[in-house]
Design a protein around this motif. Structure first.
Motif, PDB file in Angstrom:
ATOM      1  N   GLY B 124     117.979 -59.778-103.053  1.00  0.00           N
ATOM      2  CA  GLY B 124     116.884 -60.716-102.783  1.00  0.00           C
ATOM      3  C   GLY B 124     116.316 -60.540-101.387  1.00  0.00           C
ATOM      4  O   GLY B 124     115.112 -60.324-101.214  1.00  0.00           O
ATOM      5  N   THR B 125     117.181 -60.611-100.362  1.00  0.00           N
ATOM      6  CA  THR B 125     116.684 -60.513 -98.986  1.00  0.00           C
ATOM      7  C   THR B 125     116.109 -59.119 -98.719  1.00  0.00           C
ATOM      8  O   THR B 125     115.059 -58.991 -98.094  1.00  0.00           O
ATOM      9  N   ALA B 126     116.777 -58.087 -99.225  1.00  0.00           N
ATOM     10  CA  ALA B 126     116.312 -56.725 -98.953  1.00  0.00           C
ATOM     11  C   ALA B 126     114.975 -56.439 -99.636  1.00  0.00           C
ATOM     12  O   ALA B 126     114.122 -55.756 -99.076  1.00  0.00           O
ATOM     13  N   THR B 127     114.793 -56.970-100.852  1.00  0.00           N
ATOM     14  CA  THR B 127     113.518 -56.768-101.543  1.00  0.00           C
ATOM     15  C   THR B 127     112.395 -57.475-100.803  1.00  0.00           C
ATOM     16  O   THR B 127     111.295 -56.941-100.648  1.00  0.00           O
ATOM     17  N   MET B 128     112.696 -58.687-100.304  1.00  0.00           N
ATOM     18  CA  MET B 128     111.692 -59.424 -99.565  1.00  0.00           C
ATOM     19  C   MET B 128     111.289 -58.636 -98.308  1.00  0.00           C
ATOM     20  O   MET B 128     110.105 -58.530 -97.984  1.00  0.00           O
ATOM     21  N   ASN B 129     112.282 -58.060 -97.625  1.00  0.00           N
ATOM     22  CA  ASN B 129     111.975 -57.230 -96.452  1.00  0.00           C
ATOM     23  C   ASN B 129     111.050 -56.078 -96.813  1.00  0.00           C
ATOM     24  O   ASN B 129     110.124 -55.747 -96.082  1.00  0.00           O
TER      25      ASN B 129
END
Lengths: 112, 219
Positions: B124-129
């Motif tokens: 989730g966090t990496a995709t948002m980045n």
């Protein structure tokens, strides 16, 4: 830059980035990194980034010979120092970059 | 999560603007951002590409600059060893500086959270980045033409790198490593094919090794 050269570069960069980022997740999933090696590798990026940044601050590129001549770049140095100081106190990259760019712009316009 | 996102967003704008300002074509900049997705490696290889340096120099330079990612992958791998190869490969593609930093802040060591939860957090966090990074590219492409060349915007890329170096130079040991790196860079700067970068990296690692040996003896 030719098409072939560009695509070879992109392929190389993509491969290296994917290879390093996924190393112990994919090809090296069975490997164990010795703690001493892991410990020393962590200093590699600092060295690499310093080697990339220093030419911008302390050197001038001779247009003819393409070699670097030692020459302090005061505007860039003051801009960098202001960036580091603001980053140290605010921890905000946005704020420190803005400060650095404002210092750079003002100094190169009114001082030099 | 907002802090890192704003950081990534500005960094992406600045970095992609810097790349465009070196005369890089728009399409090439887009391809690079999507395929490579590695800010500092892109920034370092642009001058090499613009100078038509041999591919092996570019391979070598990015290998050196990206070597830190190998350490990151070693650190997060234990969390994900039960996933499929494909899932692990996706995580690897997304495993950049900020994603790694955000993830290890939440999961510094082994955790009791379910494996699925940990996986979803990283993804989730990496995709948002990733999304925020590519949005920064769009902004850079749209507004890049309005920014005059005299502004020396490309120097902002150097300032970003300085912001990445500064937190690594805190302890006396790290500062010593930094000073040695600067000196070695100055003396090796005119070596062909930017071999000064490798010299500096080796010097930084040797200095760390020597300091640790001395410290061990004194204990």
């Amino acid at each position: 830059m030719s098409e072939i050269y560009f695509w070879s570069c992109i392929l190389t960069l993509s491969f290296v980035t994917f290879f390093t980022r996924s190393f112990f997740l994919t090809v090296g999933a069975k490997l164990k990194l010795s703690p001493s090696v892991r410990n020393l590798i962590q200093y590699a990026p600092t060295g690499a980034l310093i080697a990339i940044v220093i030419p911008e601050l302390l050197f001038e590129k001779d247009a003819l010979t393409k070699s670097y001549q030692f020459a302090m770049q005061p505007v860039q140095i003051y801009s960098s120092i202001s960036t580091i100081v603001i980053f140290y106190f605010s921890k905000s990259m946005v704020l420190s970059l803005t400060t650095g760019m404002v210092v750079l712009t003002l100094l190169s316009k009114y001082w030099q | 999560m907002l802090g890192p996102s704003i950081g990534i967003f500005t960094w992406s704008i600045v970095l992609n603007l810097a790349i465009i300002k070196t005369g890089f074509a728009v399409l090439n900049t887009i391809v690079m951002s999507l395929a490579v997705y590695a800010g500092s490696a892109q920034l370092a290889s642009i001058p090499l590409m613009n100078g038509n340096f041999p591919i092996w120099i570019i391979f070598f330079t990015t290998m050196v600059i990206n070597s830190r990612f190998i350490v990151y992958s070693a650190a997060i791998a234990p969390h994900f060893k039960d996933l499929s190869f494909f899932q692990r490969a996706i995580l690897g593609y997304l495993n950049g500086d900020i994603s790694f930093a955000v993830f290890t802040r939440k999961y510094p060591t082994a955790t009791t959270d379910s494996k699925k939860e940990v996986y979803q957090y990283f993804l989730g966090t990496a995709t948002m980045n990733w999304v925020v990074w590519q949005l920064g590219l769009v902004v850079a492409l749209v507004f890049g033409i309005y920014i005059p060349n005299e502004w020396n915007f490309a120097f902002a890329g150097t300032l970003v790198l300085i912001c990445l170096i500064a937190p690594n130079l805190k302890t006396p040991k790290e500062i010593t490593i930094g000073i040695v790196s600067i000196l070695v860079t100055m003396f090796t700067i005119n070596l062909p094919y930017r071999l000064g970068i490798l010299s500096t990296v080796l010097a930084a690692m040797c200095t760390a090794f020597l300091i640790e040996q001395v410290q061990r003896k004194n204990v």
